[in-house]
Scaffold this motif. Sequence first.
Motif, PDB file in Angstrom:
ATOM      1  N   GLY A  56      -0.544  14.476   4.292  1.00 45.31           N
ATOM      2  CA  GLY A  56      -1.837  14.771   3.667  1.00 45.31           C
ATOM      3  C   GLY A  56      -2.963  13.890   4.176  1.00 45.31           C
ATOM      4  O   GLY A  56      -4.131  14.126   3.877  1.00 45.31           O
ATOM      5  N   ILE A  57      -2.631  12.853   4.965  1.00 39.04           N
ATOM      6  CA  ILE A  57      -3.685  12.005   5.537  1.00 39.04           C
ATOM      7  C   ILE A  57      -3.948  12.466   6.969  1.00 39.04           C
ATOM      8  O   ILE A  57      -3.009  12.643   7.745  1.00 39.04           O
ATOM      9  CB  ILE A  57      -3.266  10.520   5.548  1.00 39.04           C
ATOM     10  CG1 ILE A  57      -2.934  10.027   4.130  1.00 39.04           C
ATOM     11  CG2 ILE A  57      -4.311   9.652   6.238  1.00 39.04           C
ATOM     12  CD1 ILE A  57      -4.125   9.627   3.306  1.00 39.04           C
ATOM     13  N   ASP A  58      -5.216  12.641   7.306  1.00 40.13           N
ATOM     14  CA  ASP A  58      -5.595  13.053   8.652  1.00 40.13           C
ATOM     15  C   ASP A  58      -5.571  11.812   9.558  1.00 40.13           C
ATOM     16  O   ASP A  58      -6.432  10.944   9.463  1.00 40.13           O
ATOM     17  CB  ASP A  58      -6.990  13.696   8.577  1.00 40.13           C
ATOM     18  CG  ASP A  58      -7.663  13.784   9.939  1.00 40.13           C
ATOM     19  OD1 ASP A  58      -6.941  13.808  10.956  1.00 40.13           O
ATOM     20  OD2 ASP A  58      -8.912  13.832   9.971  1.00 40.13           O
ATOM     21  N   GLU A  59      -4.578  11.785  10.431  1.00 40.22           N
ATOM     22  CA  GLU A  59      -4.317  10.581  11.239  1.00 40.22           C
ATOM     23  C   GLU A  59      -5.487  10.271  12.183  1.00 40.22           C
ATOM     24  O   GLU A  59      -5.935   9.126  12.290  1.00 40.22           O
ATOM     25  CB  GLU A  59      -2.995  10.775  11.986  1.00 40.22           C
ATOM     26  CG  GLU A  59      -2.612   9.699  12.970  1.00 40.22           C
ATOM     27  CD  GLU A  59      -3.111   9.956  14.369  1.00 40.22           C
ATOM     28  OE1 GLU A  59      -3.119   8.997  15.151  1.00 40.22           O
ATOM     29  OE2 GLU A  59      -3.508  11.105  14.690  1.00 40.22           O
ATOM     30  N   ALA A  60      -6.004  11.304  12.850  1.00 34.59           N
ATOM     31  CA  ALA A  60      -7.113  11.074  13.788  1.00 34.59           C
ATOM     32  C   ALA A  60      -8.361  10.612  13.027  1.00 34.59           C
ATOM     33  O   ALA A  60      -9.097   9.730  13.482  1.00 34.59           O
ATOM     34  CB  ALA A  60      -7.408  12.347  14.579  1.00 34.59           C
ATOM     35  N   GLY A  68       3.911   4.614   9.674  1.00 31.21           N
ATOM     36  CA  GLY A  68       3.980   6.019   9.277  1.00 31.21           C
ATOM     37  C   GLY A  68       2.725   6.415   8.507  1.00 31.21           C
ATOM     38  O   GLY A  68       2.264   5.679   7.627  1.00 31.21           O
ATOM     39  N   VAL A  69       2.155   7.569   8.867  1.00 33.45           N
ATOM     40  CA  VAL A  69       0.966   8.066   8.166  1.00 33.45           C
ATOM     41  C   VAL A  69       1.439   9.025   7.075  1.00 33.45           C
ATOM     42  O   VAL A  69       2.155   9.988   7.367  1.00 33.45           O
ATOM     43  CB  VAL A  69       0.017   8.796   9.158  1.00 33.45           C
ATOM     44  CG1 VAL A  69      -1.158   9.413   8.413  1.00 33.45           C
ATOM     45  CG2 VAL A  69      -0.461   7.825  10.223  1.00 33.45           C
ATOM     46  N   PRO A  70       1.074   8.755   5.820  1.00 32.39           N
ATOM     47  CA  PRO A  70       1.560   9.596   4.720  1.00 32.39           C
ATOM     48  C   PRO A  70       1.112  11.052   4.878  1.00 32.39           C
ATOM     49  O   PRO A  70       0.042  11.321   5.435  1.00 32.39           O
ATOM     50  CB  PRO A  70       0.909   8.979   3.468  1.00 32.39           C
ATOM     51  CG  PRO A  70       0.344   7.672   3.881  1.00 32.39           C
ATOM     52  CD  PRO A  70       0.147   7.706   5.356  1.00 32.39           C
ATOM     53  N   GLY A 110       0.243  12.255  15.560  1.00 31.63           N
ATOM     54  CA  GLY A 110      -0.151  12.695  14.222  1.00 31.63           C
ATOM     55  C   GLY A 110       0.697  12.100  13.108  1.00 31.63           C
ATOM     56  O   GLY A 110       0.343  12.175  11.940  1.00 31.63           O
ATOM     57  N   LYS A 111       1.843  11.505  13.483  1.00 30.84           N
ATOM     58  CA  LYS A 111       2.773  11.006  12.456  1.00 30.84           C
ATOM     59  C   LYS A 111       2.687   9.501  12.253  1.00 30.84           C
ATOM     60  O   LYS A 111       3.079   8.983  11.206  1.00 30.84           O
ATOM     61  CB  LYS A 111       4.214  11.372  12.844  1.00 30.84           C
ATOM     62  CG  LYS A 111       4.445  12.867  12.895  1.00 30.84           C
ATOM     63  CD  LYS A 111       5.915  13.177  13.110  1.00 30.84           C
ATOM     64  CE  LYS A 111       6.129  14.690  13.211  1.00 30.84           C
ATOM     65  NZ  LYS A 111       7.247  14.999  14.097  1.00 30.84           N
ATOM     66  N   ILE A 112       2.232   8.789  13.292  1.00 32.09           N
ATOM     67  CA  ILE A 112       2.125   7.328  13.166  1.00 32.09           C
ATOM     68  C   ILE A 112       0.769   6.867  13.716  1.00 32.09           C
ATOM     69  O   ILE A 112       0.118   7.590  14.477  1.00 32.09           O
ATOM     70  CB  ILE A 112       3.237   6.569  13.957  1.00 32.09           C
ATOM     71  CG1 ILE A 112       3.160   6.878  15.472  1.00 32.09           C
ATOM     72  CG2 ILE A 112       4.618   6.890  13.414  1.00 32.09           C
ATOM     73  CD1 ILE A 112       3.979   5.933  16.348  1.00 32.09           C
ATOM     74  N   ILE A 113       0.395   5.650  13.319  1.00 35.20           N
ATOM     75  CA  ILE A 113      -0.630   4.924  14.068  1.00 35.20           C
ATOM     76  C   ILE A 113       0.061   3.675  14.601  1.00 35.20           C
ATOM     77  O   ILE A 113       1.046   3.203  14.030  1.00 35.20           O
ATOM     78  CB  ILE A 113      -1.867   4.547  13.213  1.00 35.20           C
ATOM     79  CG1 ILE A 113      -1.461   3.759  11.961  1.00 35.20           C
ATOM     80  CG2 ILE A 113      -2.664   5.782  12.856  1.00 35.20           C
ATOM     81  CD1 ILE A 113      -2.646   3.203  11.183  1.00 35.20           C
ATOM     82  N   LEU A 143       0.830  -1.216   0.000  1.00 30.58           N
ATOM     83  CA  LEU A 143       0.000   0.000   0.000  1.00 30.58           C
ATOM     84  C   LEU A 143       0.864   1.266   0.000  1.00 30.58           C
ATOM     85  O   LEU A 143       0.350   2.379   0.132  1.00 30.58           O
ATOM     86  CB  LEU A 143      -0.902   0.015   1.244  1.00 30.58           C
ATOM     87  CG  LEU A 143      -2.026  -1.014   1.312  1.00 30.58           C
ATOM     88  CD1 LEU A 143      -2.703  -0.974   2.673  1.00 30.58           C
ATOM     89  CD2 LEU A 143      -3.050  -0.729   0.215  1.00 30.58           C
ATOM     90  N   GLY A 144       2.174   1.073  -0.076  1.00 26.68           N
ATOM     91  CA  GLY A 144       3.088   2.220  -0.056  1.00 26.68           C
ATOM     92  C   GLY A 144       3.324   2.778   1.338  1.00 26.68           C
ATOM     93  O   GLY A 144       3.752   3.917   1.494  1.00 26.68           O
ATOM     94  N   LEU A 145       3.061   1.960   2.370  1.00 32.96           N
ATOM     95  CA  LEU A 145       3.262   2.422   3.752  1.00 32.96           C
ATOM     96  C   LEU A 145       4.414   1.643   4.387  1.00 32.96           C
ATOM     97  O   LEU A 145       4.743   0.542   3.955  1.00 32.96           O
ATOM     98  CB  LEU A 145       1.993   2.192   4.573  1.00 32.96           C
ATOM     99  CG  LEU A 145       0.730   2.905   4.091  1.00 32.96           C
ATOM    100  CD1 LEU A 145      -0.447   2.520   4.979  1.00 32.96           C
ATOM    101  CD2 LEU A 145       0.920   4.410   4.099  1.00 32.96           C
ATOM    102  N   GLU A 146       4.996   2.222   5.444  1.00 35.69           N
ATOM    103  CA  GLU A 146       6.059   1.473   6.112  1.00 35.69           C
ATOM    104  C   GLU A 146       6.045   1.653   7.627  1.00 35.69           C
ATOM    105  O   GLU A 146       5.433   2.587   8.153  1.00 35.69           O
ATOM    106  CB  GLU A 146       7.426   1.841   5.543  1.00 35.69           C
ATOM    107  CG  GLU A 146       7.737   3.311   5.644  1.00 35.69           C
ATOM    108  CD  GLU A 146       9.161   3.625   5.190  1.00 35.69           C
ATOM    109  OE1 GLU A 146       9.827   2.752   4.616  1.00 35.69           O
ATOM    110  OE2 GLU A 146       9.595   4.765   5.436  1.00 35.69           O
ATOM    111  N   ILE A 147       6.733   0.707   8.270  1.00 33.46           N
ATOM    112  CA  ILE A 147       6.898   0.760   9.720  1.00 33.46           C
ATOM    113  C   ILE A 147       8.115   1.639   9.982  1.00 33.46           C
ATOM    114  O   ILE A 147       9.165   1.435   9.360  1.00 33.46           O
ATOM    115  CB  ILE A 147       7.060  -0.666  10.286  1.00 33.46           C
ATOM    116  CG1 ILE A 147       5.745  -1.431  10.037  1.00 33.46           C
ATOM    117  CG2 ILE A 147       7.421  -0.626  11.762  1.00 33.46           C
ATOM    118  CD1 ILE A 147       5.800  -2.898  10.381  1.00 33.46           C
TER     119      ILE A 147
END
Length: 352
Positions: free
Chosen positions: A295-299, A291-293, A322-325, A272-276
């Motif tokens: 432009g994506i609203d983490e909450a 890591g939250v890309p 805000g930067k990771i889940i 999905l283009g995401l990483e730990i």
Amino acid sequence: MVSPSIYGALARPTLGHLDPEFVRMMEEVKVMLRQVFQTQNDMTFPISGTGSAGMEFCCANLIEPGDEVIIGVNGVFGTRMCDVAERCGAKVTKVEATWGRIIEPQQIAEALQKVSKPKFVAIVHAETSTGALTPLEEISRLTHDAGALFLVDAVTSLGGCPVRVDAWGIDAIYSGTQKCLSCPPGLSPVSLSANALQAARTRKTKVQSWYLDVNLLSSYWGQERVYHHTAPINMNYALHEALRLVLIEGLEARFERHQSMHHALRDGLSALGLEIVSQAGHQLWQLNAVGVPAGIDEAGLRKRLLVDFGIEVGAGLGPLKGKIIRVGLMGETASRGNVDRFLAALRTCLGK
Ligand SMILES: *Cc1c(COP(=O)(O)O)cnc(C)c1O
């Protein structure tokens, strides 16, 4: 997630805290905890309270006012331990790492040069707030060479990845029921080596906490069976069942399951283009900091996962807010079905 047989154990009739049947169960809990902690330590038992009570137990028993201690701080729980240790009267030297990275042995070696007589060196093995797993063996060796005790927070590591108390020379360790033991919250398994116990037994001052004083607790959990406080009976049933399930699966098989579910998640995220984002080579299997890309609203993402898909993930904390889940794959939760369900939900949320 909690296994149905653990809920069944919780619902069994409550016995008295000195009932021979309950006493027999306490002995079995101690034996099973020794197996799970991989230790022969006699003083291995559950503290009444959550993981933080285990942290407080270790600090309160080992620290006398004015003692110097060294604590690794690379996330929320190292930060919390400094607060607990200071409240016990310790002079704390913090060894800090960027959140998401491990504490390096070299940093501990440098701190040991500066602190004249450290009582202990403490490390959070698995930092649940960041997803980093700090290797313990080298730090343990340095700590013992300096004549200090080695204290470890294994709240998230126990039952999810190797924790070898005796082989790694750990003197004081605490965990919790609701992480990789996959049991409801409420007890904190602890273990003290002979040296740690000696330190608690030969203190000049009384342990500040009456409730957590090992010298008093040992007369209830040891052979004398003297009432101290009423054990949370049904929580002990639950822990008994949880430990039984861990040992039936087998420690090595359980660790492998956590590792392979972490890999399955990591591969699916990468598609999905995401990483730990925690330090490469030291990423926890049971807690994945994704890591939250930009432009994506983490909450908003976490809310949608919960409301639309019934999946709860953790937020980033402190500098990672805000930067990771944080995606937990602990105990029962570490299954292929859950990984697939999470990845499918994430794909939908991200519009991929
Ligand atoms: C959860 C956790 C704790 C605290 O445990 P509680 O059960 O919330 O009191 C301490 N250390 C670590 C590493 C944890 O993950």
